[in-house]
Design a protein around this motif. Structure first.
Motif, mmCIF file in Angstrom:
data_model
loop_
_atom_site.group_PDB
_atom_site.id
_atom_site.type_symbol
_atom_site.label_atom_id
_atom_site.label_comp_id
_atom_site.label_asym_id
_atom_site.label_seq_id
_atom_site.Cartn_x
_atom_site.Cartn_y
_atom_site.Cartn_z
ATOM 1 N N ARG A 166 0.836 -1.210 0.000
ATOM 2 C CA ARG A 166 0.000 0.000 0.000
ATOM 3 C C ARG A 166 0.864 1.251 0.000
ATOM 4 O O ARG A 166 0.649 2.174 -0.791
ATOM 5 N N ILE A 167 1.852 1.289 0.876
ATOM 6 C CA ILE A 167 2.729 2.459 0.942
ATOM 7 C C ILE A 167 3.533 2.590 -0.348
ATOM 8 O O ILE A 167 3.752 3.695 -0.851
ATOM 9 N N GLY A 168 3.969 1.466 -0.916
ATOM 10 C CA GLY A 168 4.691 1.500 -2.185
ATOM 11 C C GLY A 168 3.842 2.058 -3.315
ATOM 12 O O GLY A 168 4.321 2.839 -4.148
ATOM 13 N N MET A 169 2.569 1.665 -3.358
ATOM 14 C CA MET A 169 1.671 2.181 -4.385
ATOM 15 C C MET A 169 1.478 3.691 -4.230
ATOM 16 O O MET A 169 1.489 4.432 -5.218
ATOM 17 N N LEU A 170 1.323 4.127 -2.989
ATOM 18 C CA LEU A 170 1.177 5.565 -2.751
ATOM 19 C C LEU A 170 2.450 6.319 -3.112
ATOM 20 O O LEU A 170 2.393 7.427 -3.651
ATOM 21 N N LEU A 171 3.605 5.717 -2.810
ATOM 22 C CA LEU A 171 4.874 6.359 -3.143
ATOM 23 C C LEU A 171 4.996 6.559 -4.653
ATOM 24 O O LEU A 171 5.348 7.661 -5.105
ATOM 25 N N TYR B 137 2.616 9.350 -5.756
ATOM 26 C CA TYR B 137 3.084 10.694 -5.418
ATOM 27 C C TYR B 137 4.307 11.088 -6.238
ATOM 28 O O TYR B 137 4.472 12.263 -6.583
ATOM 29 N N LEU B 138 5.167 10.138 -6.565
ATOM 30 C CA LEU B 138 6.298 10.441 -7.446
ATOM 31 C C LEU B 138 5.808 10.798 -8.851
ATOM 32 O O LEU B 138 6.345 11.708 -9.492
ATOM 33 N N TYR B 139 4.796 10.084 -9.329
ATOM 34 C CA TYR B 139 4.231 10.369 -10.644
ATOM 35 C C TYR B 139 3.595 11.766 -10.675
ATOM 36 O O TYR B 139 3.720 12.496 -11.650
ATOM 37 N N LYS B 140 2.923 12.134 -9.583
ATOM 38 C CA LYS B 140 2.282 13.447 -9.497
ATOM 39 C C LYS B 140 3.258 14.561 -9.131
ATOM 40 O O LYS B 140 2.877 15.709 -9.040
ATOM 41 N N LYS B 141 4.518 14.171 -8.854
ATOM 42 C CA LYS B 141 5.585 15.109 -8.462
ATOM 43 C C LYS B 141 5.248 15.863 -7.180
ATOM 44 O O LYS B 141 5.546 17.043 -7.030
ATOM 45 N N PHE C 23 4.944 14.480 0.014
ATOM 46 C CA PHE C 23 4.327 13.197 0.349
ATOM 47 C C PHE C 23 5.185 12.021 -0.106
ATOM 48 O O PHE C 23 5.158 10.952 0.501
ATOM 49 N N SER C 24 5.955 12.206 -1.180
ATOM 50 C CA SER C 24 6.887 11.158 -1.600
ATOM 51 C C SER C 24 7.940 10.918 -0.530
ATOM 52 O O SER C 24 8.299 9.770 -0.251
ATOM 53 N N LEU C 25 8.442 11.986 0.050
ATOM 54 C CA LEU C 25 9.437 11.857 1.115
ATOM 55 C C LEU C 25 8.840 11.187 2.351
ATOM 56 O O LEU C 25 9.467 10.305 2.952
#
Length: 119
Positions: free
Chosen positions: A84-89, A92-96, A100-102
């Motif tokens: 779940r956290i990996g999917m969110l990461l 958030y990286l895709y959305k720049k 939240f990525s950090l």
């Protein structure tokens, strides 16, 4: 905020992980009860769960026992949170969205390090 499709995927992963974990723990506990039904119940808990590194090092891996099934169920429960956290990461990286990525990277680092470094 995460899109609806991402929320659907995350909820599906969590539901699948929880159902799989409950099934593994229940099956392992049932095997334990069948094998040890005649023994007196001990009122102390001296059960040390193996870390992921110890579980898959070869000495305990894929050995069909009730304890290993219960541990695998708990590891599955933790793994669903890591996914779940990996999917969110990745979202958030895709959305720049760097903030939240950090945060997701930090939480993911804590979860993964907890599996490998126990103490």
């Amino acid at each position: 905020m995460a899109s609806k499709t991402l929320q659907t995927w995350i909820s599906g992963v969590l539901i699948f992980g929880i159902i799989l974990a409950v099934g593994l723990v229940s099956f392992g506990y049932t095997i334990y009860l069948v094998r040890h039904a005649h023994e007196a119940y001990a009122f102390s808990i001296s059960y040390n769960f193996a870390s992921l590194k110890q579980f898959f090092d070869g000495s305990q891996a894929f050995y069909f026992s009730s304890r290993n099934l219960i541990e695998l169920g708990f590891l599955t429960l933790v793994a669903s949170q890591i996914v779940r956290i990996g999917m969110l990461l990745f979202h958030y990286l895709y959305k720049k969205d760097w903030r939240f990525s950090l945060i997701c990277s930090f939480v993911l680092l804590i979860l993964v390090s907890g599996l490998f470094f126990q103490n």
